[in-house]
Design an enzyme around this catalytic site. Structure first.
Site, PDB file in Angstrom:
ATOM      1  N   LYS A 176       0.835  -1.206   0.000  1.00 27.75           N
ATOM      2  CA  LYS A 176       0.000   0.000   0.000  1.00 27.75           C
ATOM      3  C   LYS A 176       0.869   1.255   0.000  1.00 27.75           C
ATOM      4  O   LYS A 176       1.805   1.362   0.787  1.00 27.75           O
ATOM      5  CB  LYS A 176      -0.892   0.014   1.246  1.00 27.75           C
ATOM      6  CG  LYS A 176      -1.844  -1.161   1.327  1.00 27.75           C
ATOM      7  CD  LYS A 176      -2.575  -1.202   2.659  1.00 27.75           C
ATOM      8  CE  LYS A 176      -1.665  -1.523   3.817  1.00 27.75           C
ATOM      9  NZ  LYS A 176      -2.391  -1.759   5.086  1.00 27.75           N
ATOM     10  N   THR A 209      -7.784   9.357   9.100  1.00 31.01           N
ATOM     11  CA  THR A 209      -7.474   8.107   8.395  1.00 31.01           C
ATOM     12  C   THR A 209      -7.272   6.948   9.377  1.00 31.01           C
ATOM     13  O   THR A 209      -6.596   5.975   9.063  1.00 31.01           O
ATOM     14  CB  THR A 209      -6.192   8.274   7.552  1.00 31.01           C
ATOM     15  OG1 THR A 209      -5.136   8.718   8.429  1.00 31.01           O
ATOM     16  CG2 THR A 209      -6.373   9.270   6.430  1.00 31.01           C
ATOM     17  N   GLY A 211      -7.690   3.621  10.904  1.00 33.05           N
ATOM     18  CA  GLY A 211      -8.308   2.362  10.464  1.00 33.05           C
ATOM     19  C   GLY A 211      -8.338   2.124   8.969  1.00 33.05           C
ATOM     20  O   GLY A 211      -8.971   1.174   8.504  1.00 33.05           O
ATOM     21  N   THR A 212      -7.611   2.942   8.192  1.00 36.90           N
ATOM     22  CA  THR A 212      -7.643   2.741   6.728  1.00 36.90           C
ATOM     23  C   THR A 212      -7.124   1.358   6.342  1.00 36.90           C
ATOM     24  O   THR A 212      -7.710   0.687   5.486  1.00 36.90           O
ATOM     25  CB  THR A 212      -6.783   3.798   5.982  1.00 36.90           C
ATOM     26  OG1 THR A 212      -5.505   3.864   6.600  1.00 36.90           O
ATOM     27  CG2 THR A 212      -7.439   5.153   5.991  1.00 36.90           C
ATOM     28  N   GLY A 213      -6.022   0.952   6.977  1.00 34.73           N
ATOM     29  CA  GLY A 213      -5.400  -0.334   6.613  1.00 34.73           C
ATOM     30  C   GLY A 213      -6.313  -1.503   6.928  1.00 34.73           C
ATOM     31  O   GLY A 213      -6.482  -2.431   6.111  1.00 34.73           O
ATOM     32  N   CYS A 214      -6.934  -1.473   8.108  1.00 36.67           N
ATOM     33  CA  CYS A 214      -7.848  -2.566   8.522  1.00 36.67           C
ATOM     34  C   CYS A 214      -9.029  -2.635   7.553  1.00 36.67           C
ATOM     35  O   CYS A 214      -9.413  -3.716   7.089  1.00 36.67           O
ATOM     36  CB  CYS A 214      -8.396  -2.315   9.929  1.00 36.67           C
ATOM     37  SG  CYS A 214      -7.135  -2.109  11.189  1.00 36.67           S
TER      38      CYS A 214
END
Ligand code: ATP
Ligand code: HMH
Length: 266
Positions: A176, A209, A211-214
């Site tokens: 990412k 942002t 929690g974007t990855g989860c």
């Protein structure tokens, strides 16, 4: 009526923006049946992580057995696993129950800097969990940690890192680019062992942002549960996270969460 089933094995974020809570909200929005195994409780809000309380190995094992011995699942996402002991238990259970469609989000550090994976757990993550993955979704700092390198600063370096992580065993790598500096495009790179695929979107200028990855990895997991390909799943997840960041929520006093129901209103 039958329905795709997805399981998240992750930490609880009581503030609702990341971890188990982000994953279940995303599963619901993507129309799959969501289940959870809680590895760690965190006391967390938009200002940071204030406490980390790992669950006992017995409690985690009992949750995994309860799900796998009865309901089963079409895909699994792992998030915050925190310790070597938890990683090894999860890896063993995923192998014993022959679970397919494993998405590993190698969560290491929270946005505010709090450690979500103990340093000594890195070897277990690399040796025991990564080889089980259908897809792993590191951000740039996580990719650097996995490979033991200092920096990834260009798309070319992202491609090289994705290929090197793929050599550790996961079938697919989605690296990412949210952390790539000086770029007004948020680019994620998928490497399947043969080819690179690029997923690009306009970078949104917001601090909210959390929690974007989860959320992104949970959306991939949901799409895999419905039988979609890796490519289709990443494309859907990218569209989902873009809308969720575009309308992210200014709640709390710090870094607010993404808006999981954004696409519902489009
Ligand atoms: N400002 C932004 N604008 C648009 N897309 C973004 C932005 N920041 C991140 N993304 C996208 O969100 C997804 C998650 O990426 P990111 O690199 O932020 O994950 P992460 O650092 O693992 O998140 P977390 O801190 O929750 O663990 C990727 O698809 C990335 O491209
Ligand atoms: C529980 C949990 N998992 C993952 C992250 C990473 O966003 C977080 N902040 N908290």
């Amino acid at each position: 009526m039958s329905v795709g089933k997805a399981l998240t094995i992750a930490g609880s974020d009581c503030g609702g923006g990341a971890g188990i809570q982000a994953d279940l909200k995303t599963f619901q929005e993507r129309d799959v049946y969501g289940m959870s195994v809680i590895t760690v409780l965190t006391a967390q809000n938009t200002l940071g992580v204030h406490g980390v309380y790992p669950q006992t190995i017995e409690a985690i094992e009992a949750q995994l057995d309860a799900i796998f011995q009865d309901i089963g699942t079409d895909s699994v996402k792992t998030g915050m696993l925190f310790s070597e002991e938890i990683i090894n238990l999860v890896a063993k259970k995923l192998k014993d129950y022959e679970i397919k469609n494993i998405v590993i989000d190698p969560v290491m550090i929270a946005k505010g800097g709090a450690p979500l994976l103990q340093k000594q757990a890195m070897t277990a993550l690399k040796m025991n969990l990564l080889p089980l993955a259908r897809v792993i979704t590191p951000n740039i700092p996580e990719a650097c940690e996995i490979l033991g390198i200092d920096k990834i600063e260009t798309v070319e370096e992202m491609k090289e890192a994705a290929a090197n992580i793929q050599l550790l065993g996961p079938k697919n790598v989605v690296l990412k680019g949210g952390h790539l500096e000086g770029n007004n495009i948020a680019v994620d790179i998928l490497f399947d062992g043969n080819e690179y695929y690029y997923f690009e979107s306009k970078r949104i200028d917001t601090i909210h942002t959390h929690g974007t990855g989860c959320t992104f990895a949970a959306a991939i997991t949901a799409e895999l549960a419905k039988g979609n390909s890796i490519n289709e799943s990443v494309a859907c997840a990218k569209q989902f996270i873009q809308a969720a960041i575009e309308t992210s929520l200014n709640i709390g006093k710090g870094i607010g969460p993404t808006n999981h129901s954004a696409l519902r209103h489009k």
